[in-house]
Design a protein around this motif. Sequence first.
Motif, PDB file in Angstrom:
ATOM      1  N   THR A  66       0.850  -1.187   0.000  1.00 39.58           N
ATOM      2  CA  THR A  66       0.000   0.000   0.000  1.00 39.58           C
ATOM      3  C   THR A  66       0.887   1.239   0.000  1.00 39.58           C
ATOM      4  O   THR A  66       1.982   1.238   0.563  1.00 39.58           O
ATOM      5  CB  THR A  66      -0.940   0.043   1.219  1.00 39.58           C
ATOM      6  N   ARG A 144      -5.014   0.398  -7.205  1.00 35.23           N
ATOM      7  CA  ARG A 144      -6.424   0.693  -6.972  1.00 35.23           C
ATOM      8  C   ARG A 144      -6.482   1.745  -5.877  1.00 35.23           C
ATOM      9  O   ARG A 144      -5.808   1.617  -4.857  1.00 35.23           O
ATOM     10  CB  ARG A 144      -7.174  -0.570  -6.541  1.00 35.23           C
ATOM     11  N   THR A 146      -7.738   3.296  -2.731  1.00 36.10           N
ATOM     12  CA  THR A 146      -8.467   2.799  -1.562  1.00 36.10           C
ATOM     13  C   THR A 146      -8.900   3.915  -0.624  1.00 36.10           C
ATOM     14  O   THR A 146      -9.757   3.712   0.239  1.00 36.10           O
ATOM     15  CB  THR A 146      -7.602   1.808  -0.770  1.00 36.10           C
ATOM     16  N   GLU A 147      -8.295   5.075  -0.781  1.00 38.69           N
ATOM     17  CA  GLU A 147      -8.608   6.200   0.099  1.00 38.69           C
ATOM     18  C   GLU A 147      -8.422   7.493  -0.668  1.00 38.69           C
ATOM     19  O   GLU A 147      -7.453   7.653  -1.418  1.00 38.69           O
ATOM     20  CB  GLU A 147      -7.693   6.192   1.326  1.00 38.69           C
ATOM     21  N   ARG A 171      -3.431   0.877  -3.352  1.00 41.82           N
ATOM     22  CA  ARG A 171      -3.037  -0.513  -3.150  1.00 41.82           C
ATOM     23  C   ARG A 171      -2.506  -1.036  -4.470  1.00 41.82           C
ATOM     24  O   ARG A 171      -3.180  -0.979  -5.499  1.00 41.82           O
ATOM     25  CB  ARG A 171      -4.213  -1.360  -2.694  1.00 41.82           C
ATOM     26  N   ASP A 177      -4.406 -10.429  -7.815  1.00 45.40           N
ATOM     27  CA  ASP A 177      -5.639  -9.660  -7.967  1.00 45.40           C
ATOM     28  C   ASP A 177      -6.240  -9.795  -9.361  1.00 45.40           C
ATOM     29  O   ASP A 177      -7.467  -9.852  -9.510  1.00 45.40           O
ATOM     30  CB  ASP A 177      -5.375  -8.178  -7.688  1.00 45.40           C
TER      31      ASP A 177
END
Length: 216
Positions: A66, A144, A146-147, A171, A177
Amino acid sequence: MTGLATSPRVLKGGLVLLDPATGVPVQVITFQYNPDMLTRSLQVQGMGDAADRTEALRLKGPAVETIRVEAELDLTDALETGDAVALASGLHPQLAALEAMIQPTSRTLQTNDDLARIGTLEIVPAEAPLAVFVWGRGRVVPVRVTEFSVTEEAFDTALNPIRAKATLGLRVLTINDVGFGHRAGMLFMAHLRAREQQAGLARTGGLGAMGVEGLL
């Protein structure tokens, strides 16, 4: 001579949004100012505490990485030069571009509603553009979001934000994935090979530097 001509060119970090099918860049979002700090965390994908003792050193997949960055946005210079977009909209366009990474489009939402109204049994969520975090040539990774949070710190007379901080949590997408055949998987494998090459360049010391002659 001011010496500015010989100043090193500083690369911009940012995000590139790709069409996941074709790999064609849909949008390039560069940071106005590179963040002063980048936080990375890697979670080891081991076999777990309950694993058999013969599997204690086994790795079942790539580490989950992350990334967290805080980008500063400031329109002071653009306002001083009379930039038409900055004067009319402030930072709304830049913030909207970041928000678009985590929002389905209005067209997608409308299409899904239309399909639901005519009785479509299964509506497949639309695939968003593939985000690629670029931080110099040594770090190009599929991610991706995430926040995403924004602190708007100053406004013009029309209440458009003109100074803000945007925090992004990302991430890294791995082959676990998306698989090897997905474009994100290919980008991850290229990144992993590059990291392995970098690891080979690291200087290592002998056991003597640690005050021991052997470990067994």
